[in-house]
Design a protein around this motif. Structure first.
Motif, short mmCIF file in Angstrom:
data_model
loop_
_atom_site.label_atom_id
_atom_site.label_comp_id
_atom_site.label_asym_id
_atom_site.label_seq_id
_atom_site.Cartn_x
_atom_site.Cartn_y
_atom_site.Cartn_z
N VAL A 55 -8.28 67.86 43.82
CA VAL A 55 -7.40 67.75 44.99
C VAL A 55 -6.36 66.66 44.76
O VAL A 55 -5.18 66.83 45.09
CB VAL A 55 -8.21 67.50 46.28
N ARG A 56 -6.76 65.56 44.17
CA ARG A 56 -5.81 64.48 43.87
C ARG A 56 -4.73 64.95 42.90
O ARG A 56 -3.56 64.63 43.06
CB ARG A 56 -6.55 63.27 43.29
N VAL A 57 -5.12 65.72 41.88
CA VAL A 57 -4.14 66.26 40.94
C VAL A 57 -3.21 67.24 41.66
O VAL A 57 -2.00 67.24 41.45
CB VAL A 57 -4.83 66.92 39.72
N ALA A 58 -3.77 68.06 42.53
CA ALA A 58 -2.94 69.00 43.31
C ALA A 58 -1.93 68.25 44.17
O ALA A 58 -0.75 68.61 44.21
CB ALA A 58 -3.83 69.88 44.19
N GLU A 59 -2.37 67.19 44.83
CA GLU A 59 -1.46 66.40 45.66
C GLU A 59 -0.36 65.74 44.82
O GLU A 59 0.80 65.71 45.23
CB GLU A 59 -2.22 65.35 46.45
N LEU A 60 -0.73 65.24 43.65
CA LEU A 60 0.25 64.65 42.74
C LEU A 60 1.28 65.71 42.33
O LEU A 60 2.49 65.48 42.40
CB LEU A 60 -0.44 64.09 41.50
N ALA A 61 0.80 66.88 41.93
CA ALA A 61 1.69 67.95 41.49
C ALA A 61 2.60 68.41 42.62
O ALA A 61 3.81 68.61 42.41
CB ALA A 61 0.87 69.12 40.96
N LEU A 62 2.05 68.56 43.80
CA LEU A 62 2.87 68.99 44.94
C LEU A 62 3.96 67.95 45.25
O LEU A 62 5.08 68.31 45.59
CB LEU A 62 1.99 69.23 46.17
N GLY A 63 3.62 66.68 45.12
CA GLY A 63 4.61 65.62 45.34
C GLY A 63 5.70 65.65 44.30
O GLY A 63 6.89 65.55 44.62
N ALA A 101 -0.72 74.76 37.99
CA ALA A 101 -1.96 75.45 38.38
C ALA A 101 -2.68 74.66 39.48
O ALA A 101 -3.21 75.24 40.43
CB ALA A 101 -2.87 75.63 37.17
N ALA A 102 -2.69 73.34 39.36
CA ALA A 102 -3.33 72.51 40.38
C ALA A 102 -2.64 72.67 41.73
O ALA A 102 -3.30 72.70 42.77
CB ALA A 102 -3.31 71.04 39.95
N ALA A 103 -1.33 72.78 41.71
CA ALA A 103 -0.56 72.91 42.96
C ALA A 103 -0.88 74.21 43.69
O ALA A 103 -0.56 74.35 44.87
CB ALA A 103 0.93 72.82 42.67
N GLN A 104 -1.54 75.15 43.01
CA GLN A 104 -1.85 76.44 43.62
C GLN A 104 -3.21 76.46 44.33
O GLN A 104 -3.51 77.43 45.02
CB GLN A 104 -1.82 77.55 42.56
N ILE A 105 -4.01 75.41 44.16
CA ILE A 105 -5.33 75.46 44.80
C ILE A 105 -5.17 75.32 46.31
O ILE A 105 -4.22 74.71 46.81
CB ILE A 105 -6.32 74.40 44.26
N GLU A 106 -6.12 75.90 47.01
CA GLU A 106 -6.08 75.82 48.47
C GLU A 106 -6.60 74.46 48.92
O GLU A 106 -7.68 74.04 48.51
CB GLU A 106 -6.93 76.93 49.09
N LEU A 107 -5.79 73.81 49.73
CA LEU A 107 -6.19 72.52 50.28
C LEU A 107 -6.72 72.73 51.69
O LEU A 107 -6.25 73.63 52.40
CB LEU A 107 -4.98 71.57 50.33
N ASP A 108 -7.65 71.89 52.10
CA ASP A 108 -8.11 72.00 53.48
C ASP A 108 -6.93 71.68 54.40
O ASP A 108 -5.99 70.99 54.01
CB ASP A 108 -9.32 71.09 53.73
N PRO A 109 -6.95 72.19 55.62
CA PRO A 109 -5.79 72.02 56.52
C PRO A 109 -5.37 70.57 56.73
O PRO A 109 -4.18 70.28 56.79
CB PRO A 109 -6.26 72.66 57.83
N GLU A 110 -6.32 69.66 56.84
CA GLU A 110 -5.98 68.26 57.06
C GLU A 110 -5.24 67.68 55.86
O GLU A 110 -4.23 67.00 56.00
CB GLU A 110 -7.24 67.44 57.36
N THR A 111 -5.74 67.96 54.66
CA THR A 111 -5.10 67.46 53.44
C THR A 111 -3.72 68.09 53.29
O THR A 111 -2.75 67.40 52.97
CB THR A 111 -5.97 67.76 52.21
N ALA A 112 -3.63 69.39 53.53
CA ALA A 112 -2.35 70.08 53.40
C ALA A 112 -1.31 69.51 54.36
O ALA A 112 -0.13 69.37 54.01
CB ALA A 112 -2.53 71.57 53.64
N ALA A 113 -1.74 69.16 55.56
CA ALA A 113 -0.82 68.64 56.57
C ALA A 113 -0.28 67.26 56.23
O ALA A 113 0.80 66.88 56.68
CB ALA A 113 -1.49 68.61 57.94
N THR A 114 -1.02 66.51 55.43
CA THR A 114 -0.60 65.15 55.10
C THR A 114 -0.10 65.01 53.67
O THR A 114 0.28 63.92 53.25
CB THR A 114 -1.76 64.15 55.33
N SER A 115 -0.10 66.10 52.92
CA SER A 115 0.33 66.04 51.52
C SER A 115 1.76 66.54 51.40
O SER A 115 2.39 66.95 52.37
CB SER A 115 -0.59 66.91 50.66
N ALA A 116 2.25 66.57 50.18
CA ALA A 116 3.60 67.06 49.91
C ALA A 116 3.69 68.57 50.10
O ALA A 116 4.79 69.11 50.09
CB ALA A 116 4.01 66.68 48.49
N ALA A 117 2.57 69.26 50.28
CA ALA A 117 2.61 70.69 50.56
C ALA A 117 3.43 70.94 51.82
O ALA A 117 4.22 71.88 51.88
CB ALA A 117 1.19 71.24 50.73
#
Length: 189
Positions: A55-63, A101-117
């Motif tokens: 999830v941390r890698v996904a958030e980094l990639a999305l940012g 690839a990491a940016a494509q994983i599904e994030l939970d709604p709370e994480t998605a709402a506060t991330s670069a997604a």
């Protein structure tokens, strides 16, 4: 006890780099620990588990992707914005396949709402407002745009276009032309 020099941020960046080298699905806590010359258990002082690290890698990639797209979109509208957006997306995916690839994983709604997604989603919607799309049409267009870009990039990076005589960049350009026409002439409900 936390190992000197090892932080959650450094682990996340190292995992992202490793994902680009060996593939996101192949990143493990053990492989990451080897890179830091520590035992895997030492990393759990900084990340909860492999899922937390992913999830941390996904958030980094999305940012990173959101930053790149924002820079590409600055001062652009209409087709120019669409092309800049799409090229930033495609270039990122090709340069950072593991992060992508990491940016494509599904994030939970709370994480998605506060991330670069969320930021990326808002930039996509801003791009589509240039085509006078709002409400349900905008949501449908966001989904279409994401599907086309992700589909093309995924097929391209998997080598699915390599053995066809048509130039991949020419097809990309024509696909963006077609998207522009579709977005500009969105069918009524």
């Amino acid at each position: 006890m936390a190992r000197a020099g090892v932080t959650a941020e450094r682990l996340t960046r190292a995992a992202a780099d490793l994902a680009d080298e060996i593939g996101f699905q192949n990143v493990t806590v053990s492989a990451l620990a080897r890179g830091f010359a520590v035992k895997p258990a030492a990393l759990y002082a900084h990340v909860k588990d492999l899922q937390d690290l992913r999830v941390r890698v996904a958030e980094l990639a999305l940012g990173e992707l959101a930053d790149r797209v924002a820079e590409a979109l600055a001062g652009r509208a209409g087709k120019d914005a669409l092309v800049a957006f799409a090229n930033a997306y495609r270039d990122y995916a090709k340069e950072h396949p593991g992060r992508y690839a990491a940016a494509q994983i599904e994030l939970d709604p709370e994480t998605a709402a506060t991330s670069a997604a969320w930021r990326h989603s808002e930039m996509t919607r801003a791009l589509l407002r240039g085509y006078d799309l709002s409400g349900p049409d905008q949501t449908d267009a966001v989904r279409l745009l994401g599907s086309v870009l992700h589909g093309y990039v995924s097929l391209e990076t998997a080598g699915r276009f390599a053995h066809h005589p048509r130039d991949v960049d020419a097809s990309w350009s024509r696909s963006l032309d077609a998207l522009d026409v579709l977005l500009a002439h969105w069918p009524p409900a």
